[in-house]
Design an enzyme around this catalytic site. Structure first.
Site, short mmCIF file in Angstrom:
data_model
loop_
_atom_site.label_atom_id
_atom_site.label_comp_id
_atom_site.label_asym_id
_atom_site.label_seq_id
_atom_site.Cartn_x
_atom_site.Cartn_y
_atom_site.Cartn_z
N ARG A 198 -4.40 -10.00 4.28
CA ARG A 198 -5.09 -10.12 2.62
C ARG A 198 -3.88 -9.16 1.84
NH1 ARG A 198 -5.58 -5.93 -1.27
NH2 ARG A 198 -7.86 -6.94 -2.60
N LYS B 260 0.71 -1.62 0.01
CA LYS B 260 -0.43 -0.04 0.18
C LYS B 260 0.76 1.49 -0.27
CE LYS B 260 -4.76 -1.70 1.16
NZ LYS B 260 -5.73 -1.16 2.42
C1 7PM Z 1 -6.33 1.49 -5.60
C2 7PM Z 1 -6.69 1.08 -3.97
C3 7PM Z 1 -5.88 0.03 -5.84
C4 7PM Z 1 -6.32 0.23 -2.94
C5 7PM Z 1 -6.68 -1.12 -4.89
C6 7PM Z 1 -6.46 -1.02 -3.42
C7 7PM Z 1 -8.27 -4.24 0.97
C8 7PM Z 1 -9.45 -4.56 0.25
C9 7PM Z 1 -8.18 -3.37 -1.35
C10 7PM Z 1 -8.11 -3.42 2.47
C11 7PM Z 1 -9.97 -5.42 2.66
C12 7PM Z 1 -4.97 -3.05 -2.21
C13 7PM Z 1 -6.70 -1.97 -2.35
N1 7PM Z 1 -7.75 -3.59 0.47
N2 7PM Z 1 -10.16 -5.42 1.45
N3 7PM Z 1 -9.70 -4.17 -0.87
N4 7PM Z 1 -9.19 -4.92 3.10
N5 7PM Z 1 -10.89 -6.12 3.28
O1 7PM Z 1 -4.47 -1.31 -1.95
O2 7PM Z 1 -7.59 -2.92 3.39
O3 7PM Z 1 -4.99 -3.34 -2.52
S1 7PM Z 1 -8.40 -3.20 -2.38
#
Ligand code: 7PM
Length: 260
Positions: free
Chosen positions: A239, A204
């Site tokens: 995750r 992230k």
């Molecule tokens: C853009 C912004 C692309 C954010 C991808 C993301 C989580 C999730 C995601 C989390 C749970 C990423 C995120 N993040 N589900 N889905 N917890 N439960 O960095 O932190 O993968 S998508």
């Protein structure tokens, strides 16, 4: 929980797994590496993501879920906020709903209660397009505790069993770096709910900010450090994009925690 993005423009996997065949391959690889859950996402509501219709999203995730289900018994989760997608995904073989919007969409609570599957309720302040503009909290941990209390009540009122709820503070979703660091440092405070805690820290941008590195591919080691820190503060589910590396790091963590 291994991340499987089926979106053609996902931020890390960047279109590499946009065909069903390569998505299946990636899923099987993560299973081999020790993933207990494969998180299938096809959402179009993330910052900068292209608009995709609900029916296209359903088609994409259902094809991938059906393909995985044919090959393995692994638990498949569906990463979506849309009740129509939750329903179609579970009918295709998913057995966990992972909702970054915490089941706040109209009809989501009812669909999950009917499906009788575990749900991951994630905290997000604002909505994906604008959430990072100016996130404000009184106290980020206290505010999210209050959110969890309210969502747990709404879930139970709708007929979702309390033992089917997983909580996730939502790292990066409407949070500054300071908020994210505070959340990770005080993650143990969420143990008051006595529910499983899921964290998504893998690659992230909060880690990119610490490292001063804009490239998600360069954030593996930081992701492992974050996973270990979360584990020592009580996280139960992770995750991640890098299943083998994370599992190895967590094994070391748990071995030390098990020593007298
Ligand atoms: C853009 C912004 C692309 C954010 C991808 C993301 C989580 C999730 C995601 C989390 C749970 C990423 C995120 N993040 N589900 N889905 N917890 N439960 O960095 O932190 O993968 S998508």
């Amino acid at each position: 929980m291994g991340v499987l993005n089926t979106t053609p423009d996902s931020f890390f996997d960047g279109g590499k797994f946009n065909s069903v065949k390569s998505a299946l391959q990636q899923a099987l690889l993560m299973c081999q590496q020790g993933a207990d859950i494969i998180d299938v996402g096809g959402e179009s509501t993330r910052p900068g993501a292209k608009e995709v219709s609900v029916s296209d999203e359903i088609k994409r995730v259902v094809e991938v879920i059906a393909a995985i289900r044919q090959e393995t018994e692994v638990c498949i989760s569906i990463d979506t906020s849309k009740p129509e997608v939750m329903l179609a995904a579970v009918n295709a073989g998913a057995s966990l709903v992972n909702d970054v919007n915490g089941l706040r969409a109209y009809g989501a609570l009812e669909v999950c209660a009917d499906l009788n599957v575990p749900v991951c309720v994630m905290h997000m302040q604002g909505e994906p397009r604008t959430m990072q503009a100016n996130p404000v909290y009184n106290d980020v941990v206290d505010d999210i505790k209050l959110f969890f209390e309210q969502r747990i009540k709404s879930c139970c009122d709708a007929g979702i069993k309390r033992e089917n709820i997983i909580l996730d503070p939502g790292f990066g979703f409407g949070k500054t770096l300071e908020h994210n660091l505070q959340l990770l440092k005080r993650l143990d405070e969420f143990q008051i709910f006595n529910l499983p805690l899921l964290v998504g820290l893998s690659r992230k941008s909060m880690l990119g900010k610490i490292l001063n590195d804009d490239v998600p591919e360069n954030r593996l080691f930081a992701s492992l450090a974050a996973a270990v820190l979360a584990r020592t503060r009580g996280a139960n589910l992770f995750r991640v994009h890098d299943v083998k590396a994370t599992l190895d790091a967590l094994k070391v963590c748990d071995a030390i925690n098990g020593v007298q």
